[in-house]
Design a protein around this motif. Sequence first.
Motif, short mmCIF file in Angstrom:
data_model
loop_
_atom_site.label_atom_id
_atom_site.label_comp_id
_atom_site.label_asym_id
_atom_site.label_seq_id
_atom_site.Cartn_x
_atom_site.Cartn_y
_atom_site.Cartn_z
N CYS A 276 0.82 -1.21 0.22
CA CYS A 276 -0.17 0.00 -0.02
C CYS A 276 0.99 1.25 -0.03
O CYS A 276 0.59 2.18 -0.86
N ASN B 94 2.32 2.05 -3.44
CA ASN B 94 1.22 2.28 -4.33
C ASN B 94 0.48 3.80 -3.83
O ASN B 94 -0.40 4.40 -4.38
N LYS B 95 1.17 4.35 -2.78
CA LYS B 95 0.84 5.50 -2.10
C LYS B 95 -0.72 5.63 -1.80
O LYS B 95 -1.33 6.44 -2.02
N CYS B 96 -0.93 4.37 -1.30
CA CYS B 96 -2.50 4.51 -0.78
C CYS B 96 -2.59 4.58 0.76
O CYS B 96 -2.46 3.56 1.55
N GLU C 235 -5.87 2.76 2.46
CA GLU C 235 -5.66 1.08 3.07
C GLU C 235 -4.28 0.94 4.00
O GLU C 235 -4.42 0.16 5.05
N TRP C 236 -3.30 1.53 3.70
CA TRP C 236 -2.17 1.63 4.67
C TRP C 236 -2.92 1.80 6.11
O TRP C 236 -2.53 1.15 7.10
N TYR D 195 -3.47 -6.33 -2.96
CA TYR D 195 -3.50 -4.88 -2.33
C TYR D 195 -3.07 -3.88 -3.34
O TYR D 195 -3.26 -2.74 -3.14
N ARG D 196 -2.59 -4.24 -4.43
CA ARG D 196 -2.29 -3.34 -5.62
C ARG D 196 -3.51 -2.98 -6.11
O ARG D 196 -3.86 -1.75 -6.30
N SER E 129 -5.55 -0.79 -3.55
CA SER E 129 -4.84 0.62 -3.76
C SER E 129 -5.25 1.22 -5.07
O SER E 129 -5.55 2.43 -5.01
N TYR E 130 -5.62 0.63 -6.09
CA TYR E 130 -6.21 1.25 -7.23
C TYR E 130 -7.48 1.53 -7.14
O TYR E 130 -7.93 2.77 -7.17
N ASN F 241 -7.45 4.63 -4.36
CA ASN F 241 -6.76 5.81 -4.93
C ASN F 241 -7.55 6.54 -5.98
O ASN F 241 -7.86 7.48 -6.12
#
Length: 189
Positions: free
Chosen positions: A77, A80-82, A85-86, A164-165, A168-169, A172
């Motif tokens: 996360c 992916n600059k999320c 979720e992080w 989790y990618r 993240s999509y 975000n």
Amino acid sequence: MSSAVSRAMPRIAPLTPPYPPEIQAQFDRIMRGAPPLVLFRVMAGHTRAWDKFRAGGLLDPGPLSLRDREIVIDRTCALNKCAYEWGVHVAIFSGLAKLSEDEVRATVQGDAASPCWSPAEQALIAAVDALHHRATLDDGEFAALAAHDVEAQILEIMLLCGFYRTVSYLANGLRLPLEEKAARFPAAL
């Protein structure tokens, strides 16, 4: 529209209570009594997407320790600059996973060489980074994982990175507002 306003509401409206009984039962099972996350409320408003999301089957513990699982999720996360979720995972699981403040910070600002990680965790972080940047593991990265993890764990690491990618999509791309009780990305050092 200002960015502050655009961040306040997701791009797709989440369900609001009262939820249909089958959705409420699913939320109760996943959230164990806590209010459903905005991500879940958005997804649940679209049956096919919600079913596919839940079918990912990665909301269960799996073959990794909670600590390793959270390192993979938090690092994925962060890469992916999320923040959404992080922050949810750090708030809910970092204590249970026994992640120190330095380790949590290192999921965002560190790398595999950060001194807070054990050799096994360094291999884990290196694998997450490789999957993120190259969508593969070279022979050395795979061997480093295999020195600490069995095949089922290596597969789970790859699946978690991919899942989790995707999360993240979603978070975000939908511009989900941060959950009230979620952790926030650490300030730059």
